[in-house]
Write an enzyme that holds these catalytic residues in place. Structure first.
Site, PDB file in Angstrom:
ATOM      1  N   THR A 249       0.767  -1.209   0.149  1.00  0.00           N
ATOM      2  CA  THR A 249       0.074   0.164   0.078  1.00  0.00           C
ATOM      3  C   THR A 249       0.884   1.170   0.053  1.00  0.00           C
ATOM      4  O   THR A 249       1.883   1.057   0.459  1.00  0.00           O
ATOM      5  CB  THR A 249      -0.945   0.008   1.390  1.00  0.00           C
ATOM      6  OG1 THR A 249      -1.533   1.294   1.447  1.00  0.00           O
ATOM      7  CG2 THR A 249      -0.061  -0.472   2.587  1.00  0.00           C
ATOM      8  N   ASP A 250       0.315   2.419  -0.471  1.00  0.00           N
ATOM      9  CA  ASP A 250       0.987   3.549  -0.429  1.00  0.00           C
ATOM     10  C   ASP A 250       0.960   4.254   1.069  1.00  0.00           C
ATOM     11  O   ASP A 250       1.684   5.076   1.070  1.00  0.00           O
ATOM     12  CB  ASP A 250       0.351   4.496  -1.297  1.00  0.00           C
ATOM     13  CG  ASP A 250      -1.020   5.023  -0.874  1.00  0.00           C
ATOM     14  OD1 ASP A 250      -1.745   4.254  -0.210  1.00  0.00           O
ATOM     15  OD2 ASP A 250      -1.786   5.711  -1.713  1.00  0.00           O
ATOM     16  N   GLU A 251       0.201   3.450   2.040  1.00  0.00           N
ATOM     17  CA  GLU A 251       0.088   3.871   3.163  1.00  0.00           C
ATOM     18  C   GLU A 251       1.489   3.928   3.910  1.00  0.00           C
ATOM     19  O   GLU A 251       1.627   4.641   5.011  1.00  0.00           O
ATOM     20  CB  GLU A 251      -1.226   3.604   4.177  1.00  0.00           C
ATOM     21  CG  GLU A 251      -2.396   3.731   3.269  1.00  0.00           C
ATOM     22  CD  GLU A 251      -3.394   3.325   4.122  1.00  0.00           C
ATOM     23  OE1 GLU A 251      -3.581   3.245   5.300  1.00  0.00           O
ATOM     24  OE2 GLU A 251      -4.491   3.002   3.571  1.00  0.00           O
TER      25      GLU A 251
ATOM     26  N   TYR B 115      -1.724  -0.444  10.957  1.00  0.00           N
ATOM     27  CA  TYR B 115      -1.935  -1.225   9.678  1.00  0.00           C
ATOM     28  C   TYR B 115      -0.888  -0.751   8.817  1.00  0.00           C
ATOM     29  O   TYR B 115      -0.154  -1.845   8.373  1.00  0.00           O
ATOM     30  CB  TYR B 115      -3.449  -0.627   8.960  1.00  0.00           C
ATOM     31  CG  TYR B 115      -3.164  -1.011   7.594  1.00  0.00           C
ATOM     32  CD1 TYR B 115      -3.385  -2.357   7.129  1.00  0.00           C
ATOM     33  CD2 TYR B 115      -3.425  -0.062   6.485  1.00  0.00           C
ATOM     34  CE1 TYR B 115      -3.209  -2.749   5.824  1.00  0.00           C
ATOM     35  CE2 TYR B 115      -3.284  -0.377   5.138  1.00  0.00           C
ATOM     36  CZ  TYR B 115      -3.281  -1.637   4.811  1.00  0.00           C
ATOM     37  OH  TYR B 115      -3.137  -1.874   3.418  1.00  0.00           O
TER      38      TYR B 115
ATOM     39  N   LYS C  88       2.246  -3.439   7.312  1.00  0.00           N
ATOM     40  CA  LYS C  88       2.452  -3.507   6.096  1.00  0.00           C
ATOM     41  C   LYS C  88       3.886  -3.075   5.602  1.00  0.00           C
ATOM     42  O   LYS C  88       4.621  -3.783   4.826  1.00  0.00           O
ATOM     43  CB  LYS C  88       1.426  -2.551   5.260  1.00  0.00           C
ATOM     44  CG  LYS C  88       0.062  -3.107   5.020  1.00  0.00           C
ATOM     45  CD  LYS C  88      -0.103  -4.445   4.707  1.00  0.00           C
ATOM     46  CE  LYS C  88       0.142  -4.706   2.941  1.00  0.00           C
ATOM     47  NZ  LYS C  88      -0.371  -5.920   2.336  1.00  0.00           N
TER      48      LYS C  88
HETATM   49  P1  NAD Z   1      -9.573  -7.577   2.232  1.00  0.00           P
HETATM   50  O1  NAD Z   1      -9.584  -7.189   3.639  1.00  0.00           O
HETATM   51  O2  NAD Z   1     -10.717  -7.319   1.298  1.00  0.00           O
HETATM   52  O3  NAD Z   1      -9.329  -9.080   1.941  1.00  0.00           O
HETATM   53  C1  NAD Z   1      -8.069  -9.832   2.601  1.00  0.00           C
HETATM   54  C2  NAD Z   1      -8.154 -11.347   2.570  1.00  0.00           C
HETATM   55  O4  NAD Z   1      -7.399 -12.028   3.068  1.00  0.00           O
HETATM   56  C3  NAD Z   1      -9.486 -11.867   2.840  1.00  0.00           C
HETATM   57  O5  NAD Z   1     -10.125 -12.818   2.255  1.00  0.00           O
HETATM   58  C4  NAD Z   1      -9.099 -12.436   4.323  1.00  0.00           C
HETATM   59  O6  NAD Z   1      -9.929 -13.825   4.600  1.00  0.00           O
HETATM   60  C5  NAD Z   1      -7.695 -13.153   4.140  1.00  0.00           C
HETATM   61  N1  NAD Z   1      -6.854 -13.277   5.116  1.00  0.00           N
HETATM   62  C6  NAD Z   1      -6.733 -12.430   6.146  1.00  0.00           C
HETATM   63  N2  NAD Z   1      -5.921 -13.053   7.076  1.00  0.00           N
HETATM   64  C7  NAD Z   1      -5.586 -14.177   6.573  1.00  0.00           C
HETATM   65  C8  NAD Z   1      -4.569 -15.313   6.908  1.00  0.00           C
HETATM   66  N3  NAD Z   1      -3.933 -15.046   7.987  1.00  0.00           N
HETATM   67  N4  NAD Z   1      -4.366 -16.238   6.095  1.00  0.00           N
HETATM   68  C9  NAD Z   1      -4.969 -16.351   4.791  1.00  0.00           C
HETATM   69  N5  NAD Z   1      -6.021 -15.431   4.410  1.00  0.00           N
HETATM   70  C10 NAD Z   1      -6.086 -14.237   5.124  1.00  0.00           C
HETATM   71  O7  NAD Z   1      -8.425  -6.980   1.549  1.00  0.00           O
HETATM   72  P2  NAD Z   1      -8.246  -6.099   0.207  1.00  0.00           P
HETATM   73  O8  NAD Z   1      -8.761  -4.804   0.290  1.00  0.00           O
HETATM   74  O9  NAD Z   1      -8.557  -7.072  -0.819  1.00  0.00           O
HETATM   75  O10 NAD Z   1      -6.464  -5.932  -0.017  1.00  0.00           O
HETATM   76  C11 NAD Z   1      -5.726  -7.051  -0.448  1.00  0.00           C
HETATM   77  C12 NAD Z   1      -4.125  -6.589  -0.421  1.00  0.00           C
HETATM   78  O11 NAD Z   1      -3.961  -5.300  -1.013  1.00  0.00           O
HETATM   79  C13 NAD Z   1      -3.818  -6.288   1.132  1.00  0.00           C
HETATM   80  O12 NAD Z   1      -2.663  -6.793   1.430  1.00  0.00           O
HETATM   81  C14 NAD Z   1      -3.924  -4.874   1.395  1.00  0.00           C
HETATM   82  O13 NAD Z   1      -2.938  -4.424   2.389  1.00  0.00           O
HETATM   83  C15 NAD Z   1      -3.486  -4.329   0.113  1.00  0.00           C
HETATM   84  N6  NAD Z   1      -3.924  -2.978  -0.497  1.00  0.00           N
HETATM   85  C16 NAD Z   1      -5.414  -2.832  -0.591  1.00  0.00           C
HETATM   86  C17 NAD Z   1      -5.846  -1.579  -0.702  1.00  0.00           C
HETATM   87  C18 NAD Z   1      -7.445  -1.198  -0.774  1.00  0.00           C
HETATM   88  O14 NAD Z   1      -7.575   0.060  -1.067  1.00  0.00           O
HETATM   89  N7  NAD Z   1      -8.161  -2.104  -0.587  1.00  0.00           N
HETATM   90  C19 NAD Z   1      -4.759  -0.368  -1.159  1.00  0.00           C
HETATM   91  C20 NAD Z   1      -3.654  -0.844  -0.972  1.00  0.00           C
HETATM   92  C21 NAD Z   1      -3.010  -2.070  -0.781  1.00  0.00           C
HETATM   93  P1  TYD Z   2     -10.700   3.983   4.073  1.00  0.00           P
HETATM   94  O1  TYD Z   2     -11.941   3.425   2.970  1.00  0.00           O
HETATM   95  O2  TYD Z   2     -10.941   3.214   5.510  1.00  0.00           O
HETATM   96  O3  TYD Z   2      -9.478   3.797   3.852  1.00  0.00           O
HETATM   97  P2  TYD Z   2      -8.028   4.099   4.109  1.00  0.00           P
HETATM   98  O4  TYD Z   2      -8.158   4.445   5.548  1.00  0.00           O
HETATM   99  O5  TYD Z   2      -7.085   2.981   3.990  1.00  0.00           O
HETATM  100  O6  TYD Z   2      -7.429   5.351   3.207  1.00  0.00           O
HETATM  101  O7  TYD Z   2     -10.808   5.435   4.517  1.00  0.00           O
HETATM  102  C1  TYD Z   2     -10.742   6.431   3.336  1.00  0.00           C
HETATM  103  C2  TYD Z   2     -11.071   7.888   3.834  1.00  0.00           C
HETATM  104  O8  TYD Z   2     -12.109   8.117   4.282  1.00  0.00           O
HETATM  105  C3  TYD Z   2      -9.830   8.019   5.114  1.00  0.00           C
HETATM  106  O9  TYD Z   2      -9.487   9.278   5.000  1.00  0.00           O
HETATM  107  C4  TYD Z   2     -10.846   7.971   6.501  1.00  0.00           C
HETATM  108  C5  TYD Z   2     -12.254   8.425   5.688  1.00  0.00           C
HETATM  109  N1  TYD Z   2     -13.442   7.624   6.318  1.00  0.00           N
HETATM  110  C6  TYD Z   2     -14.381   8.576   6.709  1.00  0.00           C
HETATM  111  O10 TYD Z   2     -14.422   9.687   6.763  1.00  0.00           O
HETATM  112  N2  TYD Z   2     -15.549   7.704   7.202  1.00  0.00           N
HETATM  113  C7  TYD Z   2     -15.844   6.378   7.322  1.00  0.00           C
HETATM  114  O11 TYD Z   2     -16.868   5.998   7.648  1.00  0.00           O
HETATM  115  C8  TYD Z   2     -14.486   5.710   6.993  1.00  0.00           C
HETATM  116  C9  TYD Z   2     -14.834   4.178   6.886  1.00  0.00           C
HETATM  117  C10 TYD Z   2     -13.746   6.261   6.322  1.00  0.00           C
END
Ligand code: NAD
Ligand code: TYD
Length: 372
Positions: free
Chosen positions: A151-153, A176, A180
């Site tokens: 992630t960019d975070e 989080y 990561k």
């Molecule tokens: P998500 O939370 O929707 O899904 C995570 C999945 O991992 C789930 O299916 C869960 O059951 C599985 N999981 C969790 N713990 C596990 C374990 N110990 N063993 C096996 N499986 C396990 O997450 P996502 O949004 O699909 O994100 C996927 C990846 O991308 C993550 O690594 C996250 O850090 C990264 N990412 C997500 C975003 C975003 O905007 N969603 C942005 C940047 C990076």
């Molecule tokens: P989120 O979807 O949780 O992603 P991330 O924290 O990984 O960026 O949140 C996106 C942005 O929205 C973040 O600045 C937090 C804000 N946010 C709200 O304002 N209200 C909400 O209920 C949630 C879940 C997030």
């Protein structure tokens, strides 16, 4: 035939990736290892199961394994039995608010789980390499890939200007992002120390189909459809760079196929928005498409500014020029189109929403927002 281990394939991005990879990589088998936490849903791949069942050849190309990436014994068995030569690692605890409420699972899965996976990959890679009887470096890197999705975070928080590049120093602020960042360092160390052929992607906020309604966009769509308050943290001016999930998945495929071993690629959507703009846009589109629950009440009236998130990062924005210049990838969906496609998907899939919002979600929601 490539044998790809996808971890976390029942989550939001992983399920979108598996669907795309089965379509695009016709010479690949996918083994999806997922623990099915609250965020992992078999329903995310229901359509796929139906398609695959209809075609015997296809069904041999996909297998689901219920299990934990922290389980070294299971990993060792899977790598050997399935002859894994490619790993795409999505599995993680992924929600910042949950990491503030309880960081322990984040340390367990994101750090120790990634470590267990790296160890299993390294052992299997060494055995496979020895089995081929050559130590030809080019041949080795041809055969094995470990792609870590991050992630960019990890880069921390930006002010009003500037962009994250691949060389921006790490400065994670939440449990989080710290977990990561830690996993990224481990992955990188396995390349430098052992030569494991790794690739890394650090992407911005994804949105699109199958997004669990604890994150901003799906939570607001679901609440706005049900006439519930729309919680906006702080002043609503925090900025995120929104990336349509299918674009992210095409970027991962590109990096897997053409990325330079040991490199990191930032992936962004070129779509910076303040949270309040995102919420207002969703309200306006839903007002166009669906009757309000109370006549004459626009959905914007549901917006409620609530207590800010602790340590809330102000702005994230990605410079995605490296992946564009080296691999020719750039996002194809702009936010205006992507948010409409996303809203349409939620409108057409009420059964999916009902299926993922079980009792534990209601408890989570009450805990997070009850006193805010
Ligand atoms: P998500 O939370 O929707 O899904 C995570 C999945 O991992 C789930 O299916 C869960 O059951 C599985 N999981 C969790 N713990 C596990 C374990 N110990 N063993 C096996 N499986 C396990 O997450 P996502 O949004 O699909 O994100 C996927 C990846 O991308 C993550 O690594 C996250 O850090 C990264 N990412 C997500 C975003 C975003 O905007 N969603 C942005 C940047 C990076
Ligand atoms: P989120 O979807 O949780 O992603 P991330 O924290 O990984 O960026 O949140 C996106 C942005 O929205 C973040 O600045 C937090 C804000 N946010 C709200 O304002 N209200 C909400 O209920 C949630 C879940 C997030």
């Amino acid at each position: 035939m490539k044998n790809i281990l996808v971890t976390g394939g029942c989550g939001f991005i992983g399920s979108n990736f598996i669907r795309l990879a089965l379509e695009s990589l016709t010479d690949a088998r996918i083994i999806n290892l997922d623990k099915l936490t609250y965020a992992g849903n078999l329903a995310n791949l229901d359509d796929l199961d139906a398609d695959l069942d209809a075609d015997l050849d296809e069904s041999q190309r996909y297998k689901f394994v219920l299990g934990d990436i922290c389980d070294s014994e299971l990993l060792g068995k899977l790598f050997a039995e399935e002859q894994i030569d490619t790993v795409v690692h999505f599995a993680a605890e992924s929600h910042v608010d949950r990491s503030i409420d309880g960081p322990s699972e984040f340390i367990q899965t994101n750090i120790l789980g990634t470590f267990a996976l790296l160890e299993a990959a390294r052992k299997s890679w060494v055995v496979r390499d020895a089995g081929r009887g050559t130590r030809d470096a080019e041949n080795q890197v041809e055969q094995f890939r470990f792609l870590h999705v991050s992630t960019d975070e990890v880069y921390g928080s930006l002010g009003d200007t500037g962009l994250f590049t691949e060389t921006t120093p790490y400065d994670p602020r939440s449990p989080y992002s710290a977990s990561k960042a830690s996993s990224d360092h481990l992955v990188s160390s396995y390349y430098h120390t052992y030569g494991l052929p790794i690739l890394m992607t650090n992407c911005s906020n994804n949105y699109g189909p199958y997004h669990f309604p604890e994150k901003l966009i799906p939570l607001v769509i679901n609440n706005a459809l049900n006439g519930k308050e729309l919680p906006v943290y702080g002043d609503g001016k925090n900025v995120r760079d929104w990336l349509y999930v299918v674009d992210h998945c095409t970027a991962i495929l590109k990096v897997l196929q053409k990325g330079r071993i040991g490199e990191t690629y930032n992936v962004g959507g070129n779509s910076e928005k303040q949270n309040i703009e995102v919420v207002q846009t969703i309200c306006d589109i839903l007002d166009e498409k669906v009757e309000p629950l109370t006549a004459g009440q626009p959905r914007r009236s549901l917006i409620k500014f609530v207590k800010d998130r602790a340590g809330h990062d102000r702005r994230y924005a990605i410079d995605a020029s490296k992946i564009k210049d080296e691999l020719g990838w750039q996002p194809s969906v702009n936010f205006d189109d992507g948010i409409r496609m996303t809203i349409d998907w939620y409108l057409h899939n009420p059964a999916w929403i009902a299926c993922v919002l079980d009792g534990s979600y209601q408890e989570y929601y009450q805990k997070m927002y009850g006193g805010r």
